[in-house]
Design a protein around this motif. Structure first.
Motif, mmCIF file in Angstrom:
data_model
loop_
_atom_site.group_PDB
_atom_site.id
_atom_site.type_symbol
_atom_site.label_atom_id
_atom_site.label_comp_id
_atom_site.label_asym_id
_atom_site.label_seq_id
_atom_site.Cartn_x
_atom_site.Cartn_y
_atom_site.Cartn_z
ATOM 1 N N ARG A 92 -2.866 27.262 -12.967
ATOM 2 C CA ARG A 92 -3.785 27.682 -11.907
ATOM 3 C C ARG A 92 -3.690 26.674 -10.769
ATOM 4 O O ARG A 92 -3.163 25.572 -10.921
ATOM 5 C CB ARG A 92 -5.246 27.739 -12.413
ATOM 6 N N THR A 93 -4.236 27.030 -9.619
ATOM 7 C CA THR A 93 -4.260 26.139 -8.473
ATOM 8 C C THR A 93 -5.024 24.860 -8.813
ATOM 9 O O THR A 93 -6.063 24.900 -9.483
ATOM 10 C CB THR A 93 -4.918 26.829 -7.275
ATOM 11 N N LEU A 94 -4.515 23.718 -8.347
ATOM 12 C CA LEU A 94 -5.139 22.420 -8.560
ATOM 13 C C LEU A 94 -5.490 21.795 -7.216
ATOM 14 O O LEU A 94 -4.904 22.142 -6.184
ATOM 15 C CB LEU A 94 -4.185 21.492 -9.315
ATOM 16 N N ASP A 103 -5.414 19.309 -4.081
ATOM 17 C CA ASP A 103 -4.245 18.704 -3.447
ATOM 18 C C ASP A 103 -3.963 17.304 -3.976
ATOM 19 O O ASP A 103 -2.801 16.894 -4.086
ATOM 20 C CB ASP A 103 -4.440 18.651 -1.928
ATOM 21 N N THR A 104 -5.011 16.557 -4.289
ATOM 22 C CA THR A 104 -4.806 15.191 -4.782
ATOM 23 C C THR A 104 -4.045 15.188 -6.098
ATOM 24 O O THR A 104 -3.188 14.327 -6.328
ATOM 25 C CB THR A 104 -6.148 14.480 -4.961
ATOM 26 N N ALA A 105 -4.341 16.146 -6.967
ATOM 27 C CA ALA A 105 -3.640 16.234 -8.248
ATOM 28 C C ALA A 105 -2.209 16.708 -8.054
ATOM 29 O O ALA A 105 -1.271 16.182 -8.666
ATOM 30 C CB ALA A 105 -4.391 17.170 -9.194
ATOM 31 N N LEU A 106 -2.024 17.698 -7.188
ATOM 32 C CA LEU A 106 -0.671 18.211 -6.939
ATOM 33 C C LEU A 106 0.225 17.126 -6.333
ATOM 34 O O LEU A 106 1.403 17.017 -6.672
ATOM 35 C CB LEU A 106 -0.734 19.422 -6.012
ATOM 36 N N ALA A 107 -0.355 16.316 -5.455
ATOM 37 C CA ALA A 107 0.429 15.246 -4.834
ATOM 38 C C ALA A 107 0.925 14.261 -5.887
ATOM 39 O O ALA A 107 2.080 13.786 -5.814
ATOM 40 C CB ALA A 107 -0.407 14.523 -3.779
ATOM 41 N N ARG A 108 0.088 13.954 -6.871
ATOM 42 C CA ARG A 108 0.509 13.040 -7.938
ATOM 43 C C ARG A 108 1.622 13.653 -8.777
ATOM 44 O O ARG A 108 2.580 12.967 -9.152
ATOM 45 C CB ARG A 108 -0.696 12.674 -8.804
ATOM 46 N N LEU A 109 1.499 14.927 -9.070
ATOM 47 C CA LEU A 109 2.528 15.593 -9.868
ATOM 48 C C LEU A 109 3.862 15.621 -9.129
ATOM 49 O O LEU A 109 4.925 15.452 -9.734
ATOM 50 C CB LEU A 109 2.084 17.022 -10.207
ATOM 51 N N ARG A 110 3.811 15.814 -7.825
ATOM 52 C CA ARG A 110 5.051 15.942 -7.052
ATOM 53 C C ARG A 110 5.809 14.615 -6.922
ATOM 54 O O ARG A 110 6.977 14.612 -6.524
ATOM 55 C CB ARG A 110 4.736 16.527 -5.680
ATOM 56 N N THR A 111 5.152 13.521 -7.279
ATOM 57 C CA THR A 111 5.879 12.242 -7.261
ATOM 58 C C THR A 111 6.869 12.139 -8.410
ATOM 59 O O THR A 111 7.776 11.290 -8.370
ATOM 60 C CB THR A 111 4.901 11.050 -7.343
ATOM 61 N N VAL A 112 6.715 12.988 -9.436
ATOM 62 C CA VAL A 112 7.583 12.877 -10.613
ATOM 63 C C VAL A 112 8.333 14.157 -10.947
ATOM 64 O O VAL A 112 9.097 14.196 -11.917
ATOM 65 C CB VAL A 112 6.783 12.418 -11.856
ATOM 66 N N GLY A 113 8.114 15.234 -10.192
ATOM 67 C CA GLY A 113 8.806 16.470 -10.521
ATOM 68 C C GLY A 113 8.588 17.556 -9.496
ATOM 69 O O GLY A 113 7.838 17.398 -8.530
ATOM 70 N N ASP A 114 9.264 18.678 -9.719
ATOM 71 C CA ASP A 114 9.080 19.869 -8.903
ATOM 72 C C ASP A 114 7.970 20.704 -9.531
ATOM 73 O O ASP A 114 8.049 21.065 -10.716
ATOM 74 C CB ASP A 114 10.373 20.680 -8.836
ATOM 75 N N VAL A 115 6.951 21.011 -8.753
ATOM 76 C CA VAL A 115 5.742 21.651 -9.284
ATOM 77 C C VAL A 115 5.746 23.140 -8.956
ATOM 78 O O VAL A 115 5.900 23.537 -7.791
ATOM 79 C CB VAL A 115 4.480 20.995 -8.717
ATOM 80 N N TRP A 116 5.586 23.954 -9.980
ATOM 81 C CA TRP A 116 5.378 25.404 -9.815
ATOM 82 C C TRP A 116 3.922 25.701 -10.120
ATOM 83 O O TRP A 116 3.419 25.361 -11.196
ATOM 84 C CB TRP A 116 6.275 26.197 -10.760
#
Length: 324
Positions: free
Chosen positions: A15-17, A19-32
């Motif tokens: 589900r949508t998260l 922006d702060t959480a998505l930004a952290r995830l994008r530092t280590v991978g490609d997020v779908w």
């Protein structure tokens, strides 16, 4: 250890998260991120986890052996954005080689506050009064109009004396309530609360508040027999997991006066609610709002993301779930 950007892990968010959480995830991978504003079906979950290294789940996502069969052997973490994890087959995920994490601690105060809100709404008939005023029906104040129940010197029975149960006890004590608790696991000593057996708690409490996890032992812990043990003047509050309470039995108990009222934030088959409950004035029904503050939900998502970052960077998970 750092991530090789030429081999970016695939991270799935069901589900949508924030922006702060998505930004952290994008530092280590490609997020779908799922484009659907609803829980994914089992088949959709299976397609989503295919090739994923990490999955950030919600409590409405059931991750079991069938879903995992579609996942690659590279799946390393399932990060649940909730404290409870009864939606996850922890053993099956461990056999697949992945770690499970949850988000304990960050939603304690928000859920405890909501518990007290339901308690007050029920005992003081706030929701019932709101419906009366909105209906446009005539009403007038008098000394016997819509009398509720005060909390001073009443007994609160807390089932499950974990972080949230203790936070509820502290809040209830401020209202002048006496606190007893029944816990299936050893709990930290709590000066405000007296440990008692479950039967005694049910028989003597003016309000029973459920805060235990959902397990095979606690499913329908509050059933027709348990409700019969409660006082006719008692209220039941559940902000834990819906299936701890037998909804059909509760609807019957409320309609026949076995207990006086209830406040529910969770249900057996969310978002469905037993139809017998929806027609009753003596039950307050909330749509799973326990952690629903802006700050709390953001911190939950950020902790789930931080767990993903830690695992994908070769560190231990921050809040791992033990495999039973």
């Amino acid at each position: 250890m750092t991530i090789d950007n030429t081999l970016r892990p695939r991270i799935v968010a069901t589900r949508t998260l924030p922006d702060t959480a998505l930004a952290r995830l994008r530092t280590v991978g490609d997020v779908w991120v799922s484009p659907h504003d609803r829980p994914l079906s089992p088949s959709e979950l299976g397609r989503a986890v295919a090739g994923a290294t990490a999955v950030v789940t919600m409590l409405s996502d059931r991750i079991d052996a069938a879903v995992l069969a579609a996942a690659s052997s590279g799946l390393r973490i399932v990060a649940n954005t909730a404290v409870g994890y009864d939606n996850l087959d922890v053993r099956a995920i461990a056999r697949h080689g992945a770690v499970v994490t949850n988000t304990p601690g960050v939603l304690t105060d928000a859920t405890a506050d909501l518990t007290l809100a339901l308690l007050l709404a029920g005992t003081r008939r706030v929701a019932e009064g709101d419906r009366l005023v909105r209906s446009g029906a005539a009403w007038t104040w008098d000394v016997s109009f819509m009398l509720g129940t005060g909390l001073q010197d009443k007994r609160l029975g807390v089932i499950g004396m974990g972080h949230i149960g203790r936070a509820v006890a502290r809040r209830a004590a401020a209202f002048g309530m006496e606190i007893v608790n029944s816990s299936r696991r050893d709990s930290r000593p709590e000066a405000l609360s007296l440990p008692v057996g479950l039967d005694e708690l049910l028989e003597t409490s003016d309000v029973v508040s459920v805060h235990c996890p959902l397990t095979s032992q606690t499913r329908h812990l509050i059933d027709a027999v348990a409700l019969e043990h409660m006082k006719p003047s008692a209220f039941l509050i559940n902000t834990a997991r819906g299936a701890v309470v037998d909804e059909a039995a509760l609807a019957q108990a409320l309609s026949t006066g076995t207990i006086a009222g209830a406040g529910l934030d969770v249900y057996e088959n969310e978002p469905d609610v037993h139809p017998g409950l929806r027609t009753l004035d003596n039950v307050v029904l909330a749509p799973h709002l326990g952690s629903a503050t802006v700050g709390t939900r953001a911190r939950m998502a950020e902790l789930a993301a931080d767990n993903v970052v830690a695992v994908l960077c070769g560190r231990d998970a921050i809040t791992p779930v033990s495999v039973p």
